[in-house]
Design a protein around this motif. Structure first.
Motif, short mmCIF file in Angstrom:
data_model
loop_
_atom_site.label_atom_id
_atom_site.label_comp_id
_atom_site.label_asym_id
_atom_site.label_seq_id
_atom_site.Cartn_x
_atom_site.Cartn_y
_atom_site.Cartn_z
N ALA A 1 0.86 -1.17 0.00
CA ALA A 1 0.00 0.00 0.00
C ALA A 1 0.90 1.22 0.00
N LYS A 2 0.75 2.08 -0.99
CA LYS A 2 1.62 3.26 -1.02
C LYS A 2 1.10 4.28 -0.02
N LEU A 3 1.57 4.12 1.24
CA LEU A 3 1.05 4.98 2.30
C LEU A 3 1.64 6.38 2.19
N GLU A 4 0.79 7.38 2.38
CA GLU A 4 1.27 8.75 2.39
C GLU A 4 2.07 9.00 3.68
N ASP A 5 1.49 8.54 4.77
CA ASP A 5 2.10 8.77 6.06
C ASP A 5 2.23 7.43 6.78
N LYS A 6 3.47 7.00 6.99
CA LYS A 6 3.67 5.66 7.55
C LYS A 6 3.36 5.57 9.03
N ARG A 7 3.03 6.70 9.64
CA ARG A 7 2.64 6.64 11.05
C ARG A 7 1.46 5.71 11.26
N SER A 8 0.61 5.59 10.21
CA SER A 8 -0.58 4.74 10.38
C SER A 8 -0.19 3.30 10.64
N LEU A 9 1.03 2.90 10.18
CA LEU A 9 1.50 1.55 10.48
C LEU A 9 1.68 1.36 11.98
N ALA A 10 2.28 2.37 12.63
CA ALA A 10 2.48 2.28 14.07
C ALA A 10 1.14 2.22 14.79
N TRP A 11 0.19 3.04 14.29
CA TRP A 11 -1.15 3.00 14.89
C TRP A 11 -1.77 1.63 14.75
N ASP B 1 6.91 9.53 18.03
CA ASP B 1 7.51 10.83 18.35
C ASP B 1 8.93 10.93 17.83
N TYR B 2 9.60 9.79 17.74
CA TYR B 2 11.02 9.77 17.44
C TYR B 2 11.30 9.68 15.96
N ARG B 3 10.25 9.59 15.13
CA ARG B 3 10.44 9.24 13.71
C ARG B 3 11.33 10.23 12.97
N GLY B 4 11.30 11.53 13.41
CA GLY B 4 12.11 12.54 12.72
C GLY B 4 13.57 12.15 12.67
N LEU B 5 14.09 11.68 13.83
CA LEU B 5 15.50 11.32 13.90
C LEU B 5 15.78 10.07 13.07
N ALA C 1 12.95 12.44 -2.24
CA ALA C 1 12.22 11.45 -3.02
C ALA C 1 11.40 10.51 -2.12
N HIS C 2 12.01 10.07 -1.02
CA HIS C 2 11.32 9.12 -0.15
C HIS C 2 11.43 9.58 1.28
N PRO C 3 10.62 10.54 1.70
CA PRO C 3 10.82 11.17 2.99
C PRO C 3 10.70 10.18 4.16
N GLN C 4 9.93 9.12 4.02
CA GLN C 4 9.75 8.23 5.18
C GLN C 4 10.37 6.87 4.93
N ALA C 5 11.43 6.83 4.11
CA ALA C 5 12.04 5.54 3.78
C ALA C 5 12.52 4.83 5.02
N GLY C 6 12.23 3.55 5.12
CA GLY C 6 12.75 2.75 6.23
C GLY C 6 11.95 2.86 7.50
N LEU C 7 10.93 3.71 7.50
CA LEU C 7 10.17 3.89 8.73
C LEU C 7 9.21 2.72 8.98
N GLY C 8 8.68 2.14 7.89
CA GLY C 8 7.71 1.05 8.04
C GLY C 8 8.31 -0.13 8.79
N GLU C 9 9.55 -0.50 8.41
CA GLU C 9 10.20 -1.63 9.08
C GLU C 9 10.50 -1.30 10.53
N PHE C 10 10.77 -0.01 10.79
CA PHE C 10 11.06 0.38 12.16
C PHE C 10 9.85 0.16 13.06
N PHE C 11 8.65 0.27 12.47
CA PHE C 11 7.45 0.02 13.26
C PHE C 11 7.11 -1.47 13.31
N ALA C 12 7.56 -2.25 12.29
CA ALA C 12 7.20 -3.67 12.25
C ALA C 12 8.12 -4.51 13.13
N LEU C 13 9.41 -4.15 13.18
CA LEU C 13 10.37 -5.00 13.91
C LEU C 13 10.03 -5.18 15.40
#
Lengths: 168, 494
Positions: B24-34, B91-95, B107-119
Motif C-alpha cells: 500500500a503506497k502509504l502517504e504517512d507511515k505513522r498509520s502503520l504504528a497506529w 515521536d522519534y520518527r524525525g530522527l 524522493a522518499h521522505p519516510q524511507a525505512g520507517l515502516g520496518e522500524f514500526f514492524a520490527l
C-alpha cells in the motif's frame, strides 16, 4: 579408532590456531576450513553422519565461500599491518588460558571416561537417519522450526534495511 | 482461546505491517504504528480470555510451551512494552528519517520507517514465545529471534556513527554470549540426556549426575545470561549500546531484553536450585554476581552527566536487585512468603512502568532540545511542567520512594534477602539504594532547582502529542496504583 580420533582432533585444533595466528584474512579463512574438516571427521566417527555432512556442505562449503567473498570486498592490506597492544594480547591469553584451565579441571573431575553417559532419548535411527530427522523436525519440533522461520524473516528484513543503498 | 494463539496473532500482525508497508503506497507511515498498537492492544485484552490447556490436549507442542500464570504475566509485560515503544517511535520518527535516508530525503521522505514500526512487533512475538518456553530448544530459538531483531533495531540509524557502533558492539558481544549459552546447553543435554527442563530437573535431583559437570554447565549459562541482563562483570556493553541506540529501542532493550533474560534465568535457576548437590554453590554464584552488580552499577552511575548513560547504569543496578532476589530464593516456601519468581516478576513489572516513563521523556527532550545531557533538563519544571512531573515520578519510583511501584519492588527484594539471612547482600543493596537516591534525584534537582528563572526555563514548552500524553498518564497511574496496592499486581502473577 582412537588413533584416528587423535589425528582429526589435532587437525581441528591446528586449524583453529591457524585462524587466530594468521595475519592474512584469506589464510585465516582457509585454516578455518581445515578446522571444520577435522570437526566433520569427528562427527562422522561419532556416527553422526548427517551432522558431519552438513558441517562440510554448509560450513566448509557455503559459509566459507561467503566469508571469502566478504574478505575480497574488504581492504585486506590494512588488516595485515595491524598490531595488537601488549595489554590486549595479555588479556586475551589470560581469558583463553583461564577458560582452558577450567575445562581441563572439569573434564578431570568428570567421570565421562569411566562411566557411560545417560543414553539419549529416542531410537538410534532418530539421530542418524536423515528422513527420520526430517520427520521429527516437522512433527515433534514444529514449534521451534516455526520460531526459526520468524527469526530468518526478521534477519532478512534487517539485512535489507541496514545495507540497501537507497531505501524506498 | 489457547495461549499460543496470542503469539500467532502477534506474528501475523507483524507480517501484515510489513506487507501493508510494501504494497500500500502509504502517504504517512505513522498509520502503520497506529495499526500495530491497535493490534497489540487487542492482544493484550485477549490475554485475559486465555483458556488453560485442555486436559485431553496431547499435542507434542506442549513439551515446548507452558501457559502458566507467570508466563501470561510476562507476555503482558512484553505486549505492554511493545505498545509503548511504538508510541515512542512515532515521536522519534524525525530522527530515524534523518539517519536512514538523508540523501534521498526528498524522493522518499519516510524511507525505512515502516520496518522500524514492524520490527518491535516481531520482537514482541519472540518475547512472548520465550515467556512460555520450557525446553532448551524453544528457549534458545526464541532468545535468538529476539536478540537478532534487537541487533537490527539498535543499528537502525545507520548513518549515525553512534548507532552503528552500538550495533556492532551489541552484535559481537551478543554472539559471544550465545556461544557460551549453547556450550552450557550442550553440557546440560550431555549430562542429563534431555532438553526438557522438567526432565533435566528430575535428572539433577536424582543425584546420578556429576555435580562438577552440572556446575560447569550452570556457570556457562550464567555467563551467557549475565551478558543478556547486564550483570557485572558482563556489563561493559550496556552504556555504549544504550547511548547509541535510538531511544525507543533503548527503552525496549532495557525492559524487554532484560525481562527475557530473567525469565530464562528464573526457569533454569529453578532447575539447578532443586538439586541438593549443587544448590548451595549455585545460590552462592548468584549472590556474588548480585553483590558485584549492585555495587558497580550503582556507584558508576553517580558521576554520569549523560541521562541516557545514567539510565544504562541504572539498568545494571536494577539487574543487581533482581539477581539478589534469585540469590535469596528460599529453599522451602513458608505460608505467606513470596517466592523469588514472584518477586522478580513484580520487580520487572514495576521496572517496565518507570523505565518506559523515563525514556518517553528522554525521547521527547532529545527530539526537541537535541541533547541527552542532564544539563538539557535544566528549567524543565518551568518550561514543560507536565513532562517534568512525569520524570519526577519515574525518578522517584526508580529510586524507590514509598508509595511508588519501585518502592515495593525493592521492598520485596529486601524482605526476601532478610528472610534468607543474606546480611552482606542486604548491606550492599542498602548502599546501592542509597546511591540511587543521589543520582536519580540529581536529575530532579536539575529540572526544578538549577537556575529556575534563567534562559532554559523560558525556552518554549516541548509539544506533547495526545497519544504520548495518554501513555504518560497511564504509566503514572499504574505506578501509583502498584505503589498503593501491590497485592493487585501480585494477584495477576498468581
Amino acid at each position: 579408532m582412537t588413533f584416528l580420533f587423535y589425528i582429526f582432533a589435532a587437525l581441528a585444533i591446528v586449524g583453529g590456531i591457524g585462524v587466530v595466528l594468521n595475519r592474512n584474512p584469506v589464510s585465516s579463512a582457509f585454516a578455518m576450513i581445515v578446522s571444520f574438516l577435522g570437526l566433520a571427521a569427528l562427527y562422522i566417527q561419532l556416527d553422526a553422519y548427517l551432522v558431519g555432512t552438513l558441517q562440510i556442505l554448509v560450513y566448509a562449503g557455503a559459509i566459507m565461500v561467503l566469508f571469502l567473498f566478504i574478505i575480497m570486498l574488504l581492504d585486506i592490506k590494512s588488516e595485515e599491518g595491524r598490531q595488537f597492544g601488549v595489554f590486549s594480547t595479555a588479556g586475551a591469553v589470560v581469558v583463553a588460558g583461564g577458560m582452558l584451565l577450567i575445562v581441563a579441571k572439569v573434564l578431570k573431575n568428570f567421570e565421562a571416561g569411566e562411566k557411560a553417559l545417560t543414553p539419549l532419548k529416542g531410537a538410534a535411527a532418530e539421530t542418524t537417519d536423515v528422513s527420520a530427522i526430517g520427520e521429527l523436525l516437522f512433527t515433534t519440533y514444529w514449534f521451534p522450526v516455526q520460531v526459526i522461520g520468524m527469526l530468518l524473516l526478521v534477519a532478512t528484513v534487517g539485512v535489507v534495511v541496514l545495507s540497501k543503498r537507497e531505501l524506498r | 482461546m489457547p495461549a499460543y494463539a496470542l503469539e500467532i496473532i502477534v506474528f501475523s500482525l507483524g507480517l501484515v505491517l510489513l506487507l501493508v508497508d510494501a504494497f500500500a503506497k502509504l502517504e504517512d507511515k505513522r498509520s502503520l504504528a497506529w495499526l500495530g498498537m491497535l493490534g497489540l492492544v487487542v492482544v493484550f485484552g485477549l490475554l485475559f480470555k486465555v483458556e488453560p490447556r485442555a486436559a485431553d490436549d496431547a499435542n507434542v507442542f506442549w513439551r515446548f510451551y507452558s501457559d502458566s500464570r507467570m508466563s501470561l504475566f510476562f507476555k503482558g509485560i512484553a505486549i505492554l512494552s511493545t505498545i509503548l515503544v511504538l508510541a515512542m517511535a512515532i515521536d522519534y520518527r524525525g530522527l530515524i528519517e534523518k539517519f536512514t535516508a538523508p540523501a534521498e530525503k526528498k524522493a522518499h521522505p519516510q524511507a525505512g520507517l515502516g520496518e522500524f514500526f514492524a520490527l518491535p512487533v516481531f520482537a514482541c512475538a519472540g518475547l512472548m514465545c520465550m515467556a512460555s518456553a520450557t525446553n532448551l530448544v524453544s528457549i534458545f530459538v526464541s532468545l535468538e529471534a529476539v536478540t537478532i531483531t534487537f541487533y537490527v533495531m539498535v543499528a537502525y540509524m545507520r548513518r549515525n556513527v553512534g548507532s552503528l557502533e552500538a550495533g556492532v558492539k551489541y552484535l559481537i558481544l551478543g554472539a559471544l554470549s550465545t556461544g557460551f549459552l549453547v556450550y552450557g546447553f550442550a553440557w546440560l543435554y550431555g549430562i542429563t540426556g534431555s532438553m526438557d527442563l522438567a526432565e533435566i530437573g528430575a535428572a539433577l535431583k536424582s543425584g546420578d549426575v556429576s555435580p562438577t559437570a552440572a556446575l560447569f554447565a550452570f556457570s556457562l549459562i550464567l555467563v551467557a545470561l549475565g551478558f543478556k541482563v547486564g550483570a557485572v562483570p558482563f556489563q561493559m556493553w550496556i552504556p555504549d549500546v544504550y547511548q547509541g541506540a535510538p531511544t525507543p529501542i533503548t527503552a525496549f532493550l532495557s525492559v524487554g531484553s532484560k525481562a527475557a533474560g530473567f525469565i530464562v534465568l528464573l526457569r533454569l535457576s529453578a532447575v539447578f536450585l532443586g538439586s541438593e548437590a549443587v544448590a548451595g554453590q549455585v545460590a552462592m554464584a548468584f549472590a556474588v554476581v548480585a553483590g558485584l552488580t549492585l555495587i558497580v552499577g550503582n556507584l558508576t552511575a553517580i558521576p554520569q552527566s549523560n541521562f541516557k548513560r545514567l539510565l544504562a547504569y541504572s539498568s545494571i543496578a536494577h539487574a543487581g536487585f533482581l539477581l539478589t532476589a534469585l540469590a535469596a530464593a528460599p529453599r522451602k516456601l513458608e505460608a505467606g512468603q513470596l517466592s523469588s519468581a514472584t518477586v522478580v516478576a513484580f520487580y520487572l513489572g514495576a521496572y517496565l512502568l518507570m523505565t518506559l516513563l523515563a525514556f518517553l521523556v528522554v525521547g521527547l527532550v532529545r527530539v526537541h532540545r537535541d541533547s541527552e545531557e542532564i544539563e538539557a533538563y535544566r528549567g524543565l519544571g518551568k518550561s514543560s511542567p507536565f513532562l517534568a512531573l512525569a520524570l519526577l515520578i519515574a525518578m522517584a519510583s526508580l529510586a524507590g520512594v514509598p508509595l511508588t511501584a519501585g518502592f515495593f519492588g525493592k521492598f520485596f527484594v529486601f524482605q526476601l534477602a532478610i528472610q534468607g539471612g543474606h546480611w552482606w547482600l542486604v548491606t550492599l543493596a542498602a548502599i546501592g539504594a542509597g546511591a540511587g537516591f543521589y543520582y536519580y534525584l540529581k536529575v530532579v534537582a536539575a529540572m526544578y532547582w538549577d537556575d529556575p528563572t534563567g534562559a532554559a526555563a523560558k525556552a518554549a514548552a516541548i509539544p506533547v502529542s495526545a497519544l504520548t500524553r495518554a501513555a504518560v498518564v497511564t504509566l503514572i497511574v499504574l505506578i501509583v496504583i502498584a505503589g498503593f496496592a501491590p497485592r493487585m499486581i501480585l494477584g495477576l502473577i498468581g
